[in-house]
Design a protein around this motif. Structure first.
Motif, mmCIF file in Angstrom:
data_model
loop_
_atom_site.group_PDB
_atom_site.id
_atom_site.type_symbol
_atom_site.label_atom_id
_atom_site.label_comp_id
_atom_site.label_asym_id
_atom_site.label_seq_id
_atom_site.Cartn_x
_atom_site.Cartn_y
_atom_site.Cartn_z
ATOM 1 N N GLY A 298 -13.684 4.221 11.356
ATOM 2 C CA GLY A 298 -13.069 3.841 12.620
ATOM 3 C C GLY A 298 -12.038 2.746 12.468
ATOM 4 N N ASP A 299 -11.395 2.675 11.322
ATOM 5 C CA ASP A 299 -10.429 1.608 11.051
ATOM 6 C C ASP A 299 -9.141 1.806 11.832
ATOM 7 N N GLY A 300 -8.467 0.693 12.069
ATOM 8 C CA GLY A 300 -7.109 0.733 12.557
ATOM 9 C C GLY A 300 -6.150 0.687 11.380
ATOM 10 N N PRO A 301 -4.839 0.693 11.644
ATOM 11 C CA PRO A 301 -3.866 0.654 10.553
ATOM 12 C C PRO A 301 -4.000 -0.569 9.656
ATOM 13 N N ALA A 302 -4.328 -1.735 10.245
ATOM 14 C CA ALA A 302 -4.438 -2.954 9.435
ATOM 15 C C ALA A 302 -5.593 -2.848 8.445
ATOM 16 N N GLU A 303 -6.753 -2.395 8.924
ATOM 17 C CA GLU A 303 -7.900 -2.244 8.027
ATOM 18 C C GLU A 303 -7.640 -1.170 6.963
ATOM 19 N N THR A 304 -6.893 -0.131 7.354
ATOM 20 C CA THR A 304 -6.553 0.911 6.388
ATOM 21 C C THR A 304 -5.674 0.355 5.278
ATOM 22 N N GLY A 305 -4.708 -0.478 5.657
ATOM 23 C CA GLY A 305 -3.867 -1.114 4.648
ATOM 24 C C GLY A 305 -4.668 -1.969 3.696
ATOM 25 N N LEU A 306 -5.631 -2.719 4.229
ATOM 26 C CA LEU A 306 -6.488 -3.546 3.376
ATOM 27 C C LEU A 306 -7.314 -2.675 2.437
ATOM 28 N N LEU A 307 -7.765 -1.528 2.923
ATOM 29 C CA LEU A 307 -8.568 -0.626 2.098
ATOM 30 C C LEU A 307 -7.774 -0.138 0.885
ATOM 31 N N MET A 308 -6.453 -0.034 1.045
ATOM 32 C CA MET A 308 -5.620 0.482 -0.035
ATOM 33 C C MET A 308 -4.973 -0.631 -0.869
ATOM 34 N N ALA A 309 -5.278 -1.883 -0.536
ATOM 35 C CA ALA A 309 -4.693 -2.998 -1.277
ATOM 36 C C ALA A 309 -5.035 -2.983 -2.770
ATOM 37 N N PRO A 310 -6.275 -2.668 -3.168
ATOM 38 C CA PRO A 310 -6.558 -2.623 -4.612
ATOM 39 C C PRO A 310 -5.681 -1.629 -5.365
ATOM 40 N N THR A 311 -5.312 -0.539 -4.720
ATOM 41 C CA THR A 311 -4.440 0.436 -5.365
ATOM 42 C C THR A 311 -3.093 -0.189 -5.699
ATOM 43 N N ALA A 312 -2.510 -0.881 -4.720
ATOM 44 C CA ALA A 312 -1.217 -1.529 -4.955
ATOM 45 C C ALA A 312 -1.326 -2.619 -6.007
ATOM 46 N N LEU A 313 -2.388 -3.425 -5.943
ATOM 47 C CA LEU A 313 -2.551 -4.531 -6.882
ATOM 48 C C LEU A 313 -2.660 -4.034 -8.315
ATOM 49 N N LEU A 314 -3.458 -3.011 -8.526
ATOM 50 C CA LEU A 314 -3.637 -2.508 -9.892
ATOM 51 C C LEU A 314 -2.389 -1.800 -10.400
ATOM 52 N N MET A 315 -1.612 -1.214 -9.515
ATOM 53 C CA MET A 315 -0.328 -0.647 -9.944
ATOM 54 C C MET A 315 0.586 -1.734 -10.499
ATOM 55 N N VAL A 316 0.668 -2.831 -9.764
ATOM 56 C CA VAL A 316 1.522 -3.937 -10.188
ATOM 57 C C VAL A 316 1.053 -4.497 -11.520
ATOM 58 N N VAL A 317 -0.250 -4.544 -11.721
ATOM 59 C CA VAL A 317 -0.801 -5.113 -12.951
ATOM 60 C C VAL A 317 -0.581 -4.181 -14.141
ATOM 61 N N THR A 318 -0.817 -2.880 -13.937
ATOM 62 C CA THR A 318 -0.803 -1.956 -15.079
ATOM 63 C C THR A 318 0.579 -1.412 -15.418
ATOM 64 N N ALA A 319 1.468 -1.343 -14.455
ATOM 65 C CA ALA A 319 2.782 -0.756 -14.734
ATOM 66 C C ALA A 319 3.512 -1.462 -15.873
ATOM 67 N N PRO A 320 3.553 -2.807 -15.920
ATOM 68 C CA PRO A 320 4.229 -3.442 -17.051
ATOM 69 C C PRO A 320 3.549 -3.177 -18.394
ATOM 70 N N LEU A 321 2.262 -2.841 -18.358
ATOM 71 C CA LEU A 321 1.550 -2.568 -19.603
ATOM 72 C C LEU A 321 1.882 -1.191 -20.166
ATOM 73 N N ALA A 322 2.429 -0.308 -19.315
ATOM 74 C CA ALA A 322 2.669 1.068 -19.746
ATOM 75 C C ALA A 322 3.671 1.132 -20.888
ATOM 76 N N ALA A 323 4.760 0.358 -20.799
ATOM 77 C CA ALA A 323 5.771 0.385 -21.861
ATOM 78 C C ALA A 323 5.187 -0.106 -23.182
ATOM 79 N N ARG A 324 4.370 -1.171 -23.127
ATOM 80 C CA ARG A 324 3.754 -1.689 -24.354
ATOM 81 C C ARG A 324 2.793 -0.668 -24.944
ATOM 82 N N LEU A 325 1.998 -0.049 -24.081
ATOM 83 C CA LEU A 325 1.047 0.934 -24.568
ATOM 84 C C LEU A 325 1.763 2.147 -25.164
ATOM 85 N N SER A 326 2.876 2.549 -24.542
ATOM 86 C CA SER A 326 3.632 3.684 -25.062
ATOM 87 C C SER A 326 4.218 3.377 -26.433
#
Length: 469
Positions: A298-326
């Protein structure tokens, strides 16, 4: 004084990616406020993707021929104009105008191949692979940020603010792009030949495909209307291939599709995009389902955004690691790591989705999956072609990524809609389980598809810096 290219290119790619997904968390609210069905509201996402899919290969080709800076500026201008139209239409409660504004925003999809082309021309050789990986990651990072920030913005100021945000994001890199050096143009440009017919046939094929998928349930999967749209799609594809093979300056250079490294990368890109965009379409709808349905939060848009915050955070963290790993392993291995993580995260949601913390954990896994998979794709594409083919090759990959995303979003809606039983219009919980597990299976297929990437692509090499536009 010429501006530093990297921040401008990254901001441009971020702006496009944010605007693509900024409506996702608010789609149920758009449907309620504008009096349209959930399937119709989903076209606010699909219209952007469709316009982007059509525009991107054209932009890639035009960038290779006439200069990527010009294409970058035109794409950002379209993003600004579309944002303005969408905001005004949303204020007026005009769904058709809002849909047109979203389609105009989608024209900015041409920014991505232009950014890759400019990176290859302007970036120092020792920093090129990192910049390419960062640009690729912006597709996922910006997409996640768009879903996260949309909720709080809508809760405080309403849905039109989503498009005023898009206008602001477009204007900043637009001014920066005007300061970039133009660079020399190729001397062999044929100004008389632009593939208008090819673009029209591509548009017709994509519209027919997505229309058939989105309306199949309402029309009936065996109805003449549904079957007719799919037949029209096949005819348009056949005509498109015939035209492109005979056109001097095709909108899509079909010869590039025969390059083994690029073809394998493109196939893997389509598959992972279907699975991941299906997921990001499903999660907000699940979260905003009223608890009286027996599931959902029964979330509103704000709670939905918070629910997806870990997705955005981990993208920011892992994306710079991709070039090194490659560099340490291979671009293929990095992509496959992302596919495995996506399958794990989506599979988890298929089995357990009764509490928000489960979405936080799975969302973090999905964020890492996005970061690794999409950051590696751009590096693989650029490394597979000659410098003068960068815009066209990245344009093809971007269009396939967009088509995969649009298909994933529409297929997710269809699966959920088919699970609904009268008299309730809401999907069943079993429908969500099926959708999550199907998305996990598609991500696993992306891992297998990546096995076809040739061994020569295992290690990412830094292409020489070039001086042509």
């Amino acid at each position: 004084m010429p501006a530093a290219p990297a921040p401008i290119l990254l901001l441009a790619a971020l702006a496009v990616a944010v605007c693509q997904t900024v409506v996702v968390a608010a789609l149920p609210l758009f449907g309620q406020d504008l009096g349209v069905s959930a399937t119709t509201a989903t076209w606010l996402l699909t219209a952007f993707m469709l316009a982007s899919a059509v525009t991107t290969p054209i932009a890639g080709r035009l960038g290779d021929l006439y200069g990527h800076r010009r294409v970058l500026i035109a794409g950002l201008a379209a993003l600004a104009a579309g944002s303005l139209l969408a905001a005004a239409s949303d204020h007026a409660g005009w769904f058709a105008g809002l849909l047109a504004g979203r389609a105009l925003q989608g024209v900015s999809g041409g920014v991505l191949p232009a950014a890759f082309g400019l990176a290859r021309r302007l970036a120092p050789a020792d920093r090129l692979d990192g910049l390419v990986a960062a640009l690729s990651a912006m597709f996922g990072v910006g997409g996640a940020l768009g879903m996260v920030v949309a909720g709080p913005i809508v809760a405080v100021t309403g849905t039109p603010a989503l498009f005023w945000l898009g206008l602001a994001l477009a204007v900043i890199p637009l001014f920066g792009a005007l300061l970039l050096p133009a660079g020399p143009l190729p001397s062999t440009v044929d100004h008389r030949r632009l593939d208008v017919l090819g673009a029209a046939l591509l548009s017709a094929a994509l519209v027919a495909l997505l229309l058939g998928i989105s309306q199949g349930r309402a029309w009936g999967w065996a109805s003449a209307a549904t079957l007719g749209t799919f037949v029209a799609c096949l005819v348009a594809v056949a005509a498109f291939v015939a035209v492109e093979r005979r056109t001097a300056v095709p909108v899509v250079d079909l010869r590039l599709l025969r390059l083994p490294a690029l073809a394998a990368t493109n196939i893997a890109t389509v598959v992972i995009s279907v699975g991941m965009f299906a997921a990001v379409t499903i999660i907000p709808q699940y979260a905003q389902t009223p608890t009286r349905a027996g599931y959902g939060f029964g979330d509103g848009p704000a709670e939905t955004g918070l629910l997806m915050a870990p997705t955005a955070l981990l993208m920011v963290v892992t994306a710079p690691l991709a070039a090194r790993l490659s560099r340490r392993t291979s671009g293929r291995a990095t992509f496959q790591l992302g596919a495995v993580l996506a399958a794990v995260g989506l599979g988890m949601l298929g089995f357990v989705h009764s509490a928000p913390w489960q979405f936080y954990v799975a969302g973090a896994i999905l964020g890492a999956a996005y970061g690794f998979a999409f950051a590696s794709v751009g590096t693989l594409v650029v490394g597979a072609v000659e410098h003068h083919q960068t815009g066209a090759a990245s344009g093809i990959n971007t269009i396939l990524r967009t088509i995969g995303g649009a298909l994933g979003a529409q297929l997710a809606v269809v699966v959920l809609a088919n699970s609904a039983t009268a008299p309730s219009p809401l999907p069943t919980e079993a429908g969500y389980t099926t959708a999550f597990l199907a998305s996990a299976g598609i991500a696993a297929l992306a891992f297998l598809a990546a096995l076809a990437i040739p061994g020569t692509m295992w290690r990412v090499t830094v292409p020489r810096r070039v001086t042509t536009s």
